[in-house]
Design an enzyme around this catalytic site. Structure first.
Site, PDB file in Angstrom:
ATOM      1  N   LYS A   1       6.051  -0.246   0.467  1.00  0.00           N
ATOM      2  CA  LYS A   1       5.404  -1.550   0.572  1.00  0.00           C
ATOM      3  C   LYS A   1       6.500  -2.602   0.432  1.00  0.00           C
ATOM      4  O   LYS A   1       7.033  -2.829  -0.666  1.00  0.00           O
ATOM      5  CB  LYS A   1       4.367  -1.717  -0.554  1.00  0.00           C
ATOM      6  CG  LYS A   1       3.594  -3.032  -0.507  1.00  0.00           C
ATOM      7  CD  LYS A   1       2.470  -2.983   0.489  1.00  0.00           C
ATOM      8  CE  LYS A   1       1.598  -4.239   0.402  1.00  0.00           C
ATOM      9  NZ  LYS A   1       0.463  -4.200   1.328  1.00  0.00           N
TER      10      LYS A   1
ATOM     11  N   SER B   1     -12.905   0.799   8.046  1.00  0.00           N
ATOM     12  CA  SER B   1     -14.113   0.994   7.236  1.00  0.00           C
ATOM     13  C   SER B   1     -15.318   1.094   8.160  1.00  0.00           C
ATOM     14  O   SER B   1     -15.784   0.097   8.702  1.00  0.00           O
ATOM     15  CB  SER B   1     -14.291  -0.176   6.254  1.00  0.00           C
ATOM     16  OG  SER B   1     -15.437   0.016   5.447  1.00  0.00           O
TER      17      SER B   1
END
Length: 232
Positions: free
Chosen positions: A38, A183
């Protein structure tokens, strides 16, 4: 073999972290040495109730993780750094660090912050710049491709946002490797059902995976077992 996968999203909150964990879990199950990087994490301070993205990935996928910079405010990295009064690495420095990490791993997965054009440094560098620079650097150095995966929403608006993201990547000669719907609702409506078909059709980019809503709440063992089944 693809050495680096860059995960971006059409917006914030589209499911990049769970998509990153899913890609990492699949690679780990294939016997690869996996690292998730990250470059910049925002919105995490000493009293933050939410875990950092790398902590979520580590818990779900049980892979090595590295966070290269952390900022308190839940804002774009350049803004968060300015408000905090600190300097953060440039995109060039992120590229150098990621390349230094490559020899110890079979696959390095880089998770962006927000969307593709969110500024990661104070010089205006974005994840688009990072993806482009990694692509050309690794192509020259070892002929190794960089895959860019775009995480998108299932509902209304996703076609426009996804096409814009794909167009921006192609403008710098980076062809996206695939799309992941971050999602998928338990009871999809007509918009979601049509978008699942239309996303690869209108972008020309294959759909790689569809992640069920709530996947991030699974126990690590259940997540690891289920993750490979979400790929199409």
């Amino acid at each position: 073999m693809t050495r680096v996968v860059v995960v971006t999203g059409t917006d914030t909150g589209v499911g990049k972290t769970i998509a990153t964990a899913t890609l990492a879990a699949r690679a780990l199950a294939a016997g690869e040495r996996v690292l998730v990087v990250k470059p910049v994490q925002t919105g995490i301070g000493p009293d933050s109730p939410e875990p950092a993205d790398v902590d979520t990935v580590s818990a779900l996928a049980a892979v090595d993780v590295q966070e290269l910079a952390r900022l308190r405010e839940p804002l774009a990295p350049d803004t968060a750094a300015r408000l905090q009064g600190v300097s953060i690495p440039t995109v060039r420095e992120h590229v150098t660090r990621i390349r230094e990490l490559l020899p110890a791993y079979d696959r390095v997965i880089v998770e962006g912050a927000g969307g593709l054009l969110v500024r990661l440094d104070a010089e205006g560098g974005t994840l688009l710049d990072l993806a482009r620079d990694l692509t050309f650097a690794l192509r020259r150095a070892e002929g190794s491709p960089v895959e860019v995966v775009v995480v998108c929403r299932a509902g209304l608006g996703t076609l426009n946002h996804t096409e814009l993201t794909v167009t921006a990547l192609r403008a710098v000669q980076v062809e996206p490797a695939g799309l992941i719907i971050g999602s998928w609702p338990a009871e999809p409506g007509v918009a979601e059902t049509c978008n699942r078909t239309d996303l690869p059709r209108v972008t020309g980019v294959p759909l790689l995976a569809v992640l069920p809503a709530g996947a991030g709440a699974l126990a690590p063992e259940a997540f690891g077992a289920a993750a490979p089944t979400w790929f199409v």
